[in-house]
Structures are given as C-alpha cells and as structure tokens.
Design a protein around this motif. Structure first.
Motif, mmCIF file in Angstrom:
data_model
loop_
_atom_site.group_PDB
_atom_site.id
_atom_site.type_symbol
_atom_site.label_atom_id
_atom_site.label_comp_id
_atom_site.label_asym_id
_atom_site.label_seq_id
_atom_site.Cartn_x
_atom_site.Cartn_y
_atom_site.Cartn_z
ATOM 1 N N THR A 31 -5.412 4.854 3.712
ATOM 2 C CA THR A 31 -5.422 3.406 3.700
ATOM 3 C C THR A 31 -4.893 2.773 4.976
ATOM 4 O O THR A 31 -5.223 1.645 5.274
ATOM 5 C CB THR A 31 -4.615 2.859 2.513
ATOM 6 O OG1 THR A 31 -3.280 3.353 2.605
ATOM 7 C CG2 THR A 31 -5.247 3.253 1.208
ATOM 8 N N ASN A 55 -3.904 -5.675 0.359
ATOM 9 C CA ASN A 55 -3.182 -4.879 -0.618
ATOM 10 C C ASN A 55 -2.150 -4.075 0.156
ATOM 11 O O ASN A 55 -2.441 -3.001 0.649
ATOM 12 C CB ASN A 55 -4.135 -3.963 -1.388
ATOM 13 C CG ASN A 55 -3.412 -3.179 -2.455
ATOM 14 O OD1 ASN A 55 -2.298 -3.524 -2.851
ATOM 15 N ND2 ASN A 55 -4.038 -2.116 -2.919
ATOM 16 N N GLN A 57 1.583 -2.189 0.749
ATOM 17 C CA GLN A 57 2.671 -1.438 0.136
ATOM 18 C C GLN A 57 3.972 -1.891 0.799
ATOM 19 O O GLN A 57 3.955 -2.527 1.843
ATOM 20 C CB GLN A 57 2.452 0.062 0.328
ATOM 21 C CG GLN A 57 1.115 0.565 -0.175
ATOM 22 C CD GLN A 57 0.911 0.305 -1.649
ATOM 23 O OE1 GLN A 57 1.783 0.573 -2.461
ATOM 24 N NE2 GLN A 57 -0.250 -0.244 -2.000
ATOM 25 N N SER A 98 2.527 -9.134 -0.281
ATOM 26 C CA SER A 98 1.807 -7.904 -0.648
ATOM 27 C C SER A 98 0.335 -8.135 -0.993
ATOM 28 O O SER A 98 -0.437 -7.186 -1.027
ATOM 29 C CB SER A 98 2.507 -7.203 -1.809
ATOM 30 O OG SER A 98 2.509 -8.043 -2.946
ATOM 31 N N GLN A 99 -0.063 -9.397 -1.233
ATOM 32 C CA GLN A 99 -1.453 -9.674 -1.610
ATOM 33 C C GLN A 99 -2.286 -10.367 -0.541
ATOM 34 O O GLN A 99 -3.504 -10.357 -0.610
ATOM 35 C CB GLN A 99 -1.515 -10.543 -2.868
ATOM 36 C CG GLN A 99 -1.071 -9.869 -4.129
ATOM 37 C CD GLN A 99 0.414 -10.049 -4.367
ATOM 38 O OE1 GLN A 99 0.992 -11.054 -4.006
ATOM 39 N NE2 GLN A 99 1.044 -9.054 -4.960
#
Length: 174
Positions: A31, A55, A57, A98-99
C-alpha cells in the motif's frame, strides 16, 4: 578460527552512509508509498479547496506538493506562501486525517484575485499527494540530528523512498 572471525567482522561493517528505508509494517508492503496527482481548479463552487479520500494507517504521513506552472517538472512542498502585489499573501495549505486530505487556500480572499493571478494560482492546479511511512527507517549516520530526508526537496523524497513516478495515479477533479 581467527580468519573466520575477521571475515565475519568485515562482512558486518556497514560504512555506507546512505539512508535506508525500512517498512515499519512488513505486512503492509503493497500500500505504501503511494503517489497521486490531483488536477483541480480552486474556485468558489468548491470553496477554494479540494478533498481527496484516503485510507491512512497510523504509521503513514502525507506530503503534498504543488506543481510549479512555470516549470515542467518542479514540485513545491505545501504549505507554501506566495506574496502578491499590494502586500497580499496567498497560501496553499492542507489538513489530513485517516480518511482524507483537504488542500485549500488561505490568506487573501481568492475571489479578489485578478484574472491573471487566478490563472496562475487557482485554475488548473496540479497537486501531488505522497503517502509514505512516518517512521521510514534510520540513517546509518544516526549521530546526525538532521532528518534522513529533506521533505521540501521532492527529488530527494523520490530517491529516498525509491518512488516509481511512472505509477502515479491521476485524478481530474471538477
């Protein structure tokens, strides 16, 4: 036995001072790092901002660069302030969680920019969103207080993280 110990100690000598990027999450190797170009015009209909869904982490960091329209391949890290005529300032900035990442302008009211200024600073802008590991590894010269990579230097980031520019995703936003 002495020759074996000598060979072992020689083979363990790491005097290469080049930074080494280490994935802090070995199971997450597919990713990151990620690069995404967003082509957008910042105007009143989008509140002079753009939101790109992500997305992330907790081990990720977001870098956002603006393509310099005067150069074919120059990228400037934002936040970045431009000083305009009449003691006015226009700044590109961004926020992320985080979004999503939101790229926006602040400072001077963008609606007051001249047609020429709007063409340079608002219309058809390209931003490169770069997602990399927040804890990307250690430099062999850890004694230095300097960070392992200068994030303001786009080319240094590409080299340090071994980014493949041929795999940049491009999004044309309205």
């Amino acid at each position: 036995m002495l020759s074996g110990i000598g060979l072992l100690s020689y083979s363990c000598d790491n005097r290469n001072d080049d930074p080494v990027v280490v994935n802090p999450n070995p199971g997450d190797s597919d990713t990151l790092p990620v690069m995404k170009d967003v082509n957008v015009s910042l105007n009143s209909s989008n509140n002079y901002s753009h939101i790109e869904l992500l997305n992330l982490q907790n081990t990720d960091v977001v870098l956002v660069y603006r393509k310099d329209p005067a150069s074919s391949n120059a990228w400037q890290l934002i936040p970045k302030t431009y000083y305009l005529a009449g003691s006015r300032e226009l700044e590109y900035n961004f926020l992320f969680n985080s979004q999503k990442v939101e790229i926006f302008t602040e400072g001077v009211d963008p609606a007051t920019l001249s047609t020429s200024e709007a063409g340079t600073y608002l219309n058809n802008q390209t931003f490169r969103i770069v997602l990399v590991y927040a804890n990307a590894g250690k430099s062999a010269s850890a004694k230095s207080a300097k960070p392992a990579v200068d994030y303001s230097d786009y080319n240094a980031v590409v080299k340090y993280y071994n980014l493949d520019e041929s795999k940049v995703q491009t999004i044309n936003a309205k």
